[in-house]
Write a protein that holds these residues in place. Structure first.
Motif, short mmCIF file in Angstrom:
data_model
loop_
_atom_site.label_atom_id
_atom_site.label_comp_id
_atom_site.label_asym_id
_atom_site.label_seq_id
_atom_site.Cartn_x
_atom_site.Cartn_y
_atom_site.Cartn_z
N HIS A 146 0.59 -1.36 0.07
CA HIS A 146 0.03 -0.13 -0.17
C HIS A 146 0.91 1.27 0.02
O HIS A 146 0.60 2.40 -0.62
N GLY A 147 1.97 1.04 0.80
CA GLY A 147 3.13 2.38 0.63
C GLY A 147 3.57 2.60 -0.61
O GLY A 147 3.85 3.68 -1.02
N MET A 148 3.88 1.58 -1.48
CA MET A 148 4.10 1.73 -2.91
C MET A 148 3.13 2.54 -3.73
O MET A 148 3.30 3.55 -4.51
N ALA A 149 1.86 1.88 -3.37
CA ALA A 149 1.00 2.61 -4.20
C ALA A 149 0.52 4.27 -3.71
O ALA A 149 0.19 5.02 -4.90
N VAL A 150 0.60 4.41 -2.57
CA VAL A 150 0.36 5.50 -2.07
C VAL A 150 1.51 6.75 -2.69
O VAL A 150 1.29 7.63 -3.23
N ARG A 151 2.94 6.11 -2.80
CA ARG A 151 3.78 6.92 -3.44
C ARG A 151 3.60 7.26 -4.77
O ARG A 151 3.91 8.31 -5.55
N ALA A 152 3.02 6.31 -5.58
CA ALA A 152 2.45 6.50 -6.82
C ALA A 152 1.48 7.25 -7.09
O ALA A 152 1.17 7.86 -8.34
N PHE A 153 0.23 7.00 -6.41
CA PHE A 153 -1.03 7.90 -6.80
C PHE A 153 -1.48 9.12 -5.59
O PHE A 153 -2.49 9.42 -5.57
#
Length: 200
Positions: free
Chosen positions: A44-51
């Protein structure tokens, strides 16, 4: 002599990451739950950094685990740990989400450019109002932060109702409606400046 088996202590250690990986590959649903518990935060942290925080990041996280579980036959525990494989799946889901956004943007831009071109006969081709609206929404999204951006994307691109958006995001229904109303008011102002108008 008592031959009854000794029960395992209630505080028995959970399986290590390698064991979770082996059980995940074998289709053990408990291993899926353990994998989610241990690594959902990282993905989820990866996705938050992306979006940014919001529905997009949550959707990518969920899609990562769904895709990983349905495609678990491709995971080989002997070739690497499960969390590293999940990170790879997550990167693909992030790339897919960006590709969808770019495709929608290109299609909208192309449609607007075509509509603005006047053919030799001097008549202007009809503008696809849906495509034009989406183009304006895409431009407006560039100005929005979260959660407003995620709400508008779900309303315009996923075609969800206000109630469905509220259920998916956990944001109160009244807040969802107010975010959408304010964004539409900004869009109406922009269209009026351009000599057009949104339907009432």
């Amino acid at each position: 002599m008592n031959s009854e088996p000794v029960p395992a202590p209630s505080g028995a250690a959970e399986p290590d990451d390698a064991e979770v990986g082996r059980r995940f590959a074998a289709g053990d649903e408990q291993a899926l739950a353990l994998a989610y518990e241990r690594w959902a935060g990282q993905l989820h942290g990866m996705a938050v950094r992306a979006f940014g925080p919001g529905p997009d990041a949550e959707d990518v996280t969920q899609q990562t685990f769904i895709s990983a579980w349905t495609g678990r036959a491709r995971y080989r525990p002997e070739q690497g740990p499960l969390p590293a494989w999940l990170v790879g799946v997550c990167r693909h889901k992030i790339a897919d989400a960006w590709a969808r956004r770019d495709r929608m943007r290109r299609e909208a831009e192309a449609a607007v450019s075509e509509a603005q071109a006047t053919p030799a006969g001097g008549t202007t081709p009809p503008v696809d109002s849906v495509v034009t609206d989406r183009m304006l929404v895409l431009e407006e999204l560039e100005r929005l932060g979260q959660p407003q951006r995620g709400i508008i994307e779900l309303a315009f691109f996923a075609d969800l109702t206000h109630a469905q958006i509220s259920e998916r995001t956990g944001i109160p229904l009244g807040t969802v409606k107010s975010h959408i109303r304010r964004t539409l008011e900004r869009l109406r102002t922009r269209l009026e400046v351009d000599g057009a108008a949104l339907p009432a």
